[in-house]
Write a protein that holds these residues in place. Structure first.
Motif, mmCIF file in Angstrom:
data_model
loop_
_atom_site.group_PDB
_atom_site.id
_atom_site.type_symbol
_atom_site.label_atom_id
_atom_site.label_comp_id
_atom_site.label_asym_id
_atom_site.label_seq_id
_atom_site.Cartn_x
_atom_site.Cartn_y
_atom_site.Cartn_z
ATOM 1 N N ASP A 148 0.851 -1.192 0.000
ATOM 2 C CA ASP A 148 0.000 0.000 0.000
ATOM 3 C C ASP A 148 0.886 1.242 0.000
ATOM 4 O O ASP A 148 1.518 1.572 1.003
ATOM 5 C CB ASP A 148 -0.908 -0.012 1.225
ATOM 6 C CG ASP A 148 -1.871 1.162 1.261
ATOM 7 O OD1 ASP A 148 -1.779 2.047 0.386
ATOM 8 O OD2 ASP A 148 -2.721 1.199 2.175
ATOM 9 N N ALA A 149 0.933 1.926 -1.141
ATOM 10 C CA ALA A 149 1.735 3.148 -1.270
ATOM 11 C C ALA A 149 0.854 4.386 -1.253
ATOM 12 O O ALA A 149 1.234 5.436 -1.781
ATOM 13 C CB ALA A 149 2.564 3.097 -2.551
ATOM 14 N N THR A 150 -0.330 4.288 -0.650
ATOM 15 C CA THR A 150 -1.285 5.399 -0.648
ATOM 16 C C THR A 150 -1.464 6.012 0.733
ATOM 17 O O THR A 150 -2.378 6.810 0.946
ATOM 18 C CB THR A 150 -2.654 4.932 -1.168
ATOM 19 O OG1 THR A 150 -3.226 4.002 -0.223
ATOM 20 C CG2 THR A 150 -2.529 4.256 -2.516
ATOM 21 N N PHE A 151 -0.611 5.667 1.688
ATOM 22 C CA PHE A 151 -0.766 6.124 3.071
ATOM 23 C C PHE A 151 -0.837 7.644 3.165
ATOM 24 O O PHE A 151 -1.580 8.192 3.985
ATOM 25 C CB PHE A 151 0.396 5.599 3.905
ATOM 26 C CG PHE A 151 0.378 6.023 5.356
ATOM 27 C CD1 PHE A 151 -0.398 5.338 6.270
ATOM 28 C CD2 PHE A 151 1.133 7.100 5.794
ATOM 29 C CE1 PHE A 151 -0.421 5.712 7.608
ATOM 30 C CE2 PHE A 151 1.110 7.481 7.125
ATOM 31 C CZ PHE A 151 0.326 6.786 8.032
ATOM 32 N N VAL A 364 2.568 -1.572 4.428
ATOM 33 C CA VAL A 364 2.001 -0.218 4.370
ATOM 34 C C VAL A 364 3.159 0.765 4.477
ATOM 35 O O VAL A 364 3.752 0.937 5.555
ATOM 36 C CB VAL A 364 0.975 0.013 5.501
ATOM 37 C CG1 VAL A 364 0.403 1.436 5.403
ATOM 38 C CG2 VAL A 364 -0.144 -1.013 5.423
ATOM 39 N N LEU A 365 3.516 1.388 3.369
ATOM 40 C CA LEU A 365 4.677 2.270 3.330
ATOM 41 C C LEU A 365 4.404 3.542 4.124
ATOM 42 O O LEU A 365 3.471 4.285 3.830
ATOM 43 C CB LEU A 365 5.044 2.595 1.891
ATOM 44 C CG LEU A 365 5.481 1.389 1.045
ATOM 45 C CD1 LEU A 365 5.764 1.821 -0.400
ATOM 46 C CD2 LEU A 365 6.706 0.710 1.652
ATOM 47 N N GLN A 366 5.246 3.790 5.114
ATOM 48 C CA GLN A 366 5.132 4.946 5.998
ATOM 49 C C GLN A 366 6.534 5.506 6.226
ATOM 50 O O GLN A 366 7.525 4.825 5.969
ATOM 51 C CB GLN A 366 4.505 4.525 7.331
ATOM 52 C CG GLN A 366 3.103 3.951 7.216
ATOM 53 C CD GLN A 366 2.667 3.262 8.493
ATOM 54 O OE1 GLN A 366 2.404 3.897 9.514
ATOM 55 N NE2 GLN A 366 2.599 1.944 8.453
ATOM 56 N N PRO A 367 6.625 6.733 6.737
ATOM 57 C CA PRO A 367 7.948 7.335 6.922
ATOM 58 C C PRO A 367 8.703 6.753 8.109
ATOM 59 O O PRO A 367 8.172 6.681 9.217
ATOM 60 C CB PRO A 367 7.633 8.816 7.150
ATOM 61 C CG PRO A 367 6.254 8.811 7.737
ATOM 62 C CD PRO A 367 5.541 7.668 7.098
ATOM 63 N N MET A 368 9.931 6.322 7.849
ATOM 64 C CA MET A 368 10.828 5.942 8.947
ATOM 65 C C MET A 368 11.715 7.124 9.317
ATOM 66 O O MET A 368 12.282 7.170 10.407
ATOM 67 C CB MET A 368 11.724 4.782 8.525
ATOM 68 C CG MET A 368 11.009 3.555 8.043
ATOM 69 S SD MET A 368 12.221 2.336 7.502
ATOM 70 C CE MET A 368 11.234 1.319 6.439
ATOM 71 N N GLN A 369 11.864 8.052 8.360
ATOM 72 C CA GLN A 369 12.596 9.297 8.578
ATOM 73 C C GLN A 369 11.726 10.422 8.037
ATOM 74 O O GLN A 369 11.553 10.566 6.821
ATOM 75 C CB GLN A 369 13.936 9.279 7.844
ATOM 76 C CG GLN A 369 14.975 8.368 8.456
ATOM 77 C CD GLN A 369 15.549 8.930 9.746
ATOM 78 O OE1 GLN A 369 16.334 9.869 9.736
ATOM 79 N NE2 GLN A 369 15.175 8.340 10.877
#
Length: 487
Positions: A148-151, A364-369
């Motif tokens: 999921d790249a729509t986060f 679910v792609l989310q920011p790690m930085q």
């Protein structure tokens, strides 16, 4: 109906999706990827953005790992003079089209469904993809994971829904319409009213002034002031390394100073603002907002030319010659052109889909930085390909919060610093970051070490400061986390 199989089904084909796919095909030479996106071309929301949009971070740290931008020089003129160049929206779209057509598709391991919509799964577990124009359905059996790249749910002025009303006789446009005004020079507006306080509004004001509009002919509705990252301190490369490290050191010291005073995250930002690591347009007004926008001193000077600033909260309605607010009204020239810059680029709130990045058959792609979303996506792909299980991956990839206020800033900084600390102890991750064009510092440090550069003294100072000040950052970050989650 068509049927197919793939290893990874990526929902979206914007910057985050492409950064993930680019790294995954490099790290896992046997995988097959399918991307699904509603737009006609890769690039996600960049397809819908206003024509004069540009990156506000250096092009050299944006995009995908395998592909540089055509022009990554240091600007020698304009408000960004002396800093790394910022690709225009047109350049960004051309870049992503090149990534798709010359990198991903030629691999033979990537399929791209453009102008298509993901419609969830069938009872048998197959993913449904439907062509927007054709209506044809493709059913995809995903062998490994759905990504999921729509986060981020990015919104732009041309597609968002207004939160205020306007009578039919009001002349209101999104900023993307401004470059078309030349077509009817006899009816150019005599006055412009910019609605919104975010980066889009700033871009719009700068565009108007650089196009020749007098600052006296602009009214700017700014419900809130914002802290803005000073672009001087987010530059890649050895020439800027010490300035980058100085800001990292100052951030930790500001946390320590604020905690010593018994203050909160907002005080931490005030301390950084007093030292010009963060900038603001009006130095007399306390910022209530921080959306991670990056700006140069030259751009700030242009924005300060506009003196007619309207601070009555958010607009609720427009009528001829008037702006309406809750319980208040402000007059403007009746022939004004209203420019709607009120779209929120990212929903800065507690996202219902927030949680671990790696979730069994779903990523679910989310920011790690924060706010380095493309680096985070590329790193997620590296972890997927090189770590054995989700427990190991999630232990190294705490998702960062999309905070939007000075009072919650320390929460994001705490997550950023803690993740970096974990990565620094993992040789494989450090090896990946050392080669990543998307990472601001790791590769630079490797180059400086090879030269035994005296600039590394700043790194040693940072490490000492981190050891001394990290407890204070954790204290402020924990307090800020509670504020963020309370809304």
């Amino acid at each position: 109906m068509t049927e197919m199989e793939t290893d990874y089904l990526i929902i979206g084909a914007g910057a985050v999706a492409l950064a993930f796919a680019d790294t995954l095909i490099e790290e896992d030479p046997d995988c097959h990827i399918t991307l699904v996106d509603k737009h006609a071309k890769p690039g996600g929301h960049w397809n819908d953005a206003y024509g004069f949009v540009a990156l506000h971070q250096p092009s050299a740290t944006y995009g995908v790992n395998s592909q540089e931008f055509a022009s990554e020089q240091v600007d020698d003129h304009g408000p960004n003079k002396g800093l790394h160049s910022l690709a225009s929206g047109a350049e960004v779209l051309a870049y992503f089209e090149k990534v798709m057509n010359m990198r991903l598709l030629p691999s033979g391991r990537v399929v791209y469904h453009r102008l298509s919509e993901y419609r969830g799964k069938t009872e048998s577990g197959e993913s449904r993809v439907v062509g927007i124009f054709s209506g044809e359905e493709t059913r995809i059996r995903v062998r490994r994971k759905t990504v999921d790249a729509t986060f981020y749910q990015t919104s732009v002025p041309s597609t968002h829904t207004r939160s205020f009303s306007a009578t039919d006789d009001i002349n209101i446009v999104p900023p993307g319409e401004l470059p078309n005004l030349w077509r009817n020079p006899a009816s150019l507006p005599q006055h412009y009213v910019v609605l919104g306080a975010g980066k889009t509004a700033m871009d719009t004001v700068i565009w108007l002034i650089q196009a020749g509009v007098s600052a006296d002919s602009i009214s700017w509705v700014r419900p809130r002031e914002s802290w803005l990252w000073n672009r001087e301190h987010v530059q890649p490369g050895e020439d800027f390394f010490e300035a980058v490290m100085e800001m990292q050191i100052a951030t930790l010291e500001a946390a320590h100073e604020a905690a010593e005073r018994g203050a909160d995250s907002a005080e931490m930002m005030r301390i950084l603002g007093a030292k010009d690591y963060f900038l603001r347009i009006d130095p007399q007004v306390e910022p209530e907002m921080f959306h991670y926008a990056i700006i140069s001193r030259g751009e700030i000077e242009i924005l300060r030319q506009v003196k007619n600033i309207i601070r009555h909260g958010r607009v609720t309605a427009l009528s001829p010659g008037a702006l309406h607010f809750d319980g208040d009204e402000v007059s403007v020239p009746e022939d004004s052109l209203f420019i709607d810059c009120t779209a929120s680029a990212v929903p800065f709130s507690v996202n219902d889909n927030a949680g671990p990045i790696f979730r069994g058959d779903t990523i679910v792609l989310q920011p790690m930085q924060i706010p380095l979303v493309v680096l985070s996506a590329a790193l997620a792909a590296f972890m997927e390909a090189n770590f054995e299980d989700d427990e190991a991956r999630n232990a190294l990839s705490a998702p960062g919060p999309l905070t939007d206020k000075p009072s919650t800033f320390a929460y994001a900084q705490m997550i950023n610093t803690m993740n970096r600390g974990l990565w620094s102890q993992n040789p494989s991750i450090m090896g990946f970051l050392a080669k990543s064009r998307l990472d601001l510092t790791t590769g630079t440090v490797v180059g400086l070490m090879a030269k035994e550069s005296p600039k590394l003294a700043k790194l040693a100072q940072f490490r000492e400061t981190a050891q001394r000040c990290m407890p204070a950052l954790i204290k402020l970050g924990t307090q800020a986390k509670a504020v963020h989650e309370a809304g």
